[in-house]
Design an enzyme around this catalytic site. Structure first.
Site, PDB file in Angstrom:
ATOM      1  N   PRO A 107     -60.789  60.416 135.423  1.00  0.00           N
ATOM      2  CA  PRO A 107     -61.448  61.176 136.493  1.00  0.00           C
ATOM      3  C   PRO A 107     -60.615  61.174 137.778  1.00  0.00           C
ATOM      4  O   PRO A 107     -60.082  60.136 138.171  1.00  0.00           O
ATOM      5  CB  PRO A 107     -62.760  60.428 136.721  1.00  0.00           C
ATOM      6  N   GLU A 108     -60.487  62.351 138.393  1.00  0.00           N
ATOM      7  CA  GLU A 108     -59.795  62.478 139.673  1.00  0.00           C
ATOM      8  C   GLU A 108     -60.823  62.888 140.731  1.00  0.00           C
ATOM      9  O   GLU A 108     -62.014  62.931 140.443  1.00  0.00           O
ATOM     10  CB  GLU A 108     -58.658  63.501 139.542  1.00  0.00           C
TER      11      GLU A 108
END
Ligand SMILES: [Zn+2]
Length: 276
Positions: free
Chosen positions: A2-3
């Site tokens: 996840p960013e």
């Protein structure tokens, strides 16, 4: 992994409701269950459980890729790392195999930190700066001007791609959004940051903001982890499109390895900058 857009999507769902359940803001943590000791970085498990019990969730924030549950007196920071996810469930639901930390909430709910690969971490601290002090600026914050960004780039004789992934330089980018931003800006991933002129630096910052905002609008990308609903993966221009035609010019997208990370770019739209 996840960013920023994926973490922001989770933040909004937890704060406002959506995804799995009702909003968490205003709910009281009744008890905590630590199911995998190393998920909790600080404090010790024996201190953690009585300290967090009874605290109310006042807000859900984000800094870079960290989620911040702002509680009555402390802040619970969570980093999802490779495979973490946060689920809101009824307390009576069976505990899934990969739940590492579970908070029982009023209203018969619980917040579960599920993390198959166990790289995710949580910290309960009085002052979040204890953990966040080393992070670079928030890319979407208005306080980061193109002039500031140009000056920060100019301090580094480092290649653009690894610099953009360095959370001390800029908080929140990972491999997907760094590759997409460099393509949108027309910049070669191996160019040295210190070689960019002011116009290129401004274009890079604008491109970073555009891909992050597009990602948030599409509720993130669902790619090598379990996040539900996000569809930004259908709008990639270069990431994991090796050999496919560039949407701008038709040239085949290339993949190279930079700092041990796969890097995707268009050799025509992102030509190498000549070294002076
Ligand atoms: Zn191209």
């Amino acid at each position: 992994m996840p960013e920023l857009p994926e973490v922001e999507t989770i933040r909004r769902a937890l704060r406002d409701g959506g995804r799995d359940g009702p909003p968490l803001v205003g709910r009281t943590i009744q008890a905590a269950h630590l199911l995998w000791a190393r998920t909790l970085a600080t404090p010790s498990p024996t201190e953690f459980q009585p300290r967090i019990a009874g605290q109310i969730i006042r807000d859900v924030g984000r800094r870079g890729k960290f989620l911040l549950l702002e509680l009555s007196t402390d802040v619970l920071l969570i980093h999802l790392r490779m495979s973490g996810d946060l689920l809101v469930e009824p307390q009576a639901a069976p505990l899934a195999a990969h739940h590492r930390l579970v908070l029982d909430l009023d209203g018969d709910l619980r917040l579960a930190f599920n993390d198959p690969r166990k790289f995710g971490r949580a910290w309960l601290v009085g002052d979040p700066d204890e953990i966040l002090a080393g992070l670079g600026p928030e890319p979407l914050a208005e306080g980061l001007t193109p002039e500031d960004f140009y000056r920060r780039l100019h301090h580094h004789r480092r290649q653009l791609k690894p610099l953009l992934l360095d959370q001390a330089f800029l908080a929140g980018l990972g491999n997907i959004y760094a590759d997409e931003a460099l393509h949108l800006a027309g910049l070669y991933p191996l160019s040295l940051a210190s070689q960019l002129d002011e116009a290129q630096a401004a274009r890079l910052l604008a491109s970073i903001r555009q891909v992050l905002e597009d990602g948030i609008r599409r509720q993130g990308a669902s790619i090598d982890w379990v996040y539900r609903g996000g569809d930004f993966q259908n709008y990639f221009h270069v990431y994991q499109r090796t050999g496919e035609a560039c949407n701008n010019c038709g040239t085949a997208i290339q993949r190279i390895v930079v700092g041990q990370r796969g890097t995707h770019f268009c050799p025509a739209c992102q030509p190498p900058t000549p070294v002076p």
